[in-house]
Write a protein that holds these residues in place. Structure first.
Motif: not given
Length: 468
Positions: A198, A218-223, A226
């Motif tokens: 990521p 708008q990336h779906d990344v680990p917490a 963020r």
């Protein structure tokens, strides 16, 4: 340590992936060999214990053959029994029976030289020994051989089985531990790669961003990533506001600079047209020239600012032939007024770019030709394609620029050592900057024939991607 050495030392840092792999591999490199040593010791001791038990079984078999007859201790061993006691496919087996007085009853008398300690009834003793230069594993057992009598039984064998077993254990444990280390290393690398993927995707996304693409990520990344995404989005918002403010400033500056200069130029023109003292005409001409230079300088400075503010993301499909045709509409009258002969040899030259910047590039080159090529210059503008490149050339028949001065002429506020014009030294520098922003090449070359300068812009043809 010199500053260069310190700078080099600071640059030799490990990447995040390398650091993670190091911290994962260091425990593996410590724990896996330690586990191998423990595993080897456990397997070795267990195998040796089994072999010692087999050796002890031989001693027990011999003790079972002890008899007491007429008050004398005897060993009831036949030839077949003796061969059975000594049978081993790998090692040589020796045995010895000593009576209560320590005299040899039966067996290999040389074992007595081992001087093993006497054992009590059913008490064992195992040891490694050397006899006549031969390494042995020896066992001693105390055995009851009559009322109140205690005999000693000694059994020994060579170490061939034990040495072969040790080699096999080393090989098996080495292969097992080596395979485990490779597996753990591969798993660590894969986990690191997947865990950092990521971050690599985010880096690739940021690499493609410019002032034309400042929308939030708008990336779906680990917490853990963020907060970083949120920080970048806040930065993009600030950049968006700053870019908008800069564009507003450039528009206002262009208006504020050009309007008074245009008014002053008009006033000077009117003064030259109206009756005036002939002695003031040289002064008015100098003022007219100074205003023209100031207007040109202001336009060039604004072009630099606008070129630096405009991202590459504003590129569109275009044709250099159309760019040259658009610029011709404005510059042909100026060239004719200056007494220049300007020709156009235009062929299709598709490329990707920002048309206003490429028009500014060509305008700067044409201005240089009129300013430096001497009286009544002959100027030729060409467009076309060479392989994977689209090109635009402007050639004049002036004095040109000496090869040793061409690199300096592409720097801002620098001019050739033999330049005689009144320019500011920005025109070619701006053109070179624009070419670089289009991933193209900007070259100063000799004229195709005779004296003069040939300026060439080369851009990747539309659909071609060139680095550099």
């Amino acid at each position: 340590m010199t500053d260069a050495a310190r700078s080099g030392h600071r640059r030799r840092t490990f990447s995040l992936k390398q650091r993670l792999l190091i911290w994962l591999m260091v425990p593996v490199l410590v724990a896996v060999p330690a586990a191998g040593v423990v595993l080897y010791r456990v397997m070795h001791d267990t195998a040796i214990s089994w072999l010692d038990q087999a050796l002890g079984d031989t001693a027990l078999a011999v003790s079972g053959l002890l008899r007491e007859r007429d008050g004398q201790v005897v060993v009831d061993v036949s030839g077949a029994t003796d061969r059975a006691l000594r049978f081993d496919r790998t090692d040589r087996v020796y045995y010895l029976v000593l009576d209560p007085a320590g005299e040899v009853l039966l067996g290999d008398a040389q074992l007595a030289r081992l001087r093993l300690p006497k054992r009590k009834a059913n008490e064992w003793f195992f040891t490694l020994a050397t006899l006549d230069g031969e390494s042995l594993r020896a066992a001693a057992l105390g055995a009851s051989c009559g009322a109140g009598k205690l005999c000693q039984i000694l059994v020994a064998e060579t170490l061939n089985k034990r040495d072969a077993l040790q080699q096999q254990l080393v090989l098996v444990v080495g292969l097992l531990i080596g395979g485990m280390a490779v597996l753990l290393a591969g798993a660590g690398w894969w986990a690191t790669y997947r865990g950092l993927r990521p971050l690599a995707q985010l880096s690739a996304e940021l690499e493609q961003r410019d002032l034309a693409r400042l929308e939030p990520l708008q990336h779906d990344v680990p917490a853990e990533l963020r907060p970083l995404i949120a920080a970048f989005n806040r930065l993009f918002e600030r950049l968006r506001r700053a870019s908008s403010a800069q564009q507003d400033f450039l528009a206002n500056a262009a208006h504020q600079l050009r309007t008074p200069l245009t008014s002053l130029r008009t006033e000077i023109d009117l003064a030259l047209l109206e009756p005036h003292d002939p002695q003031t005409e040289p002064l008015l001409k100098r003022l007219q020239s100074s205003v023209d230079r100031s207007a040109r300088l202001a336009t060039q400075m604004l072009s630099i600012a606008r070129a630096e503010a405009e991202p590459n993301g504003g590129e569109q499909a275009l044709d250099l032939r159309e760019i040259a045709a658009q610029v011709a509409e404005d510059w042909v009258p100026r060239a004719l007024q200056a007494g220049a002969d300007i020709e156009f040899e235009l062929e299709s030259a598709p490329a990707m770019g920002q048309s206003f910047l490429l028009r500014e590039l060509l305008a700067n080159v044409l201005h240089n030709c009129l300013n430096y090529a001497g009286p009544s210059p002959r100027i030729t503008v060409r467009t076309g394609c060479d392989g994977e490149w689209s090109r635009m050339e402007v050639e004049d028949n002036g004095p040109g620029i000496a090869p040793q001065d061409r690199e300096r002429a592409l720097r801002r506020f620098e001019r050739g050592s033999e330049s005689k014009g009144t320019g500011s030294g920005l025109g070619l520098a701006i053109a070179a900057d624009i070419a670089q922003r289009h991933r193209g090449r900007f070259e100063l070359l000799d004229a195709t024939s005779g004296p003069g300068l040939r300026v060439r812009l080369s851009l990747p043809r539309r659909g071609e991607r060139q680095d550099g």
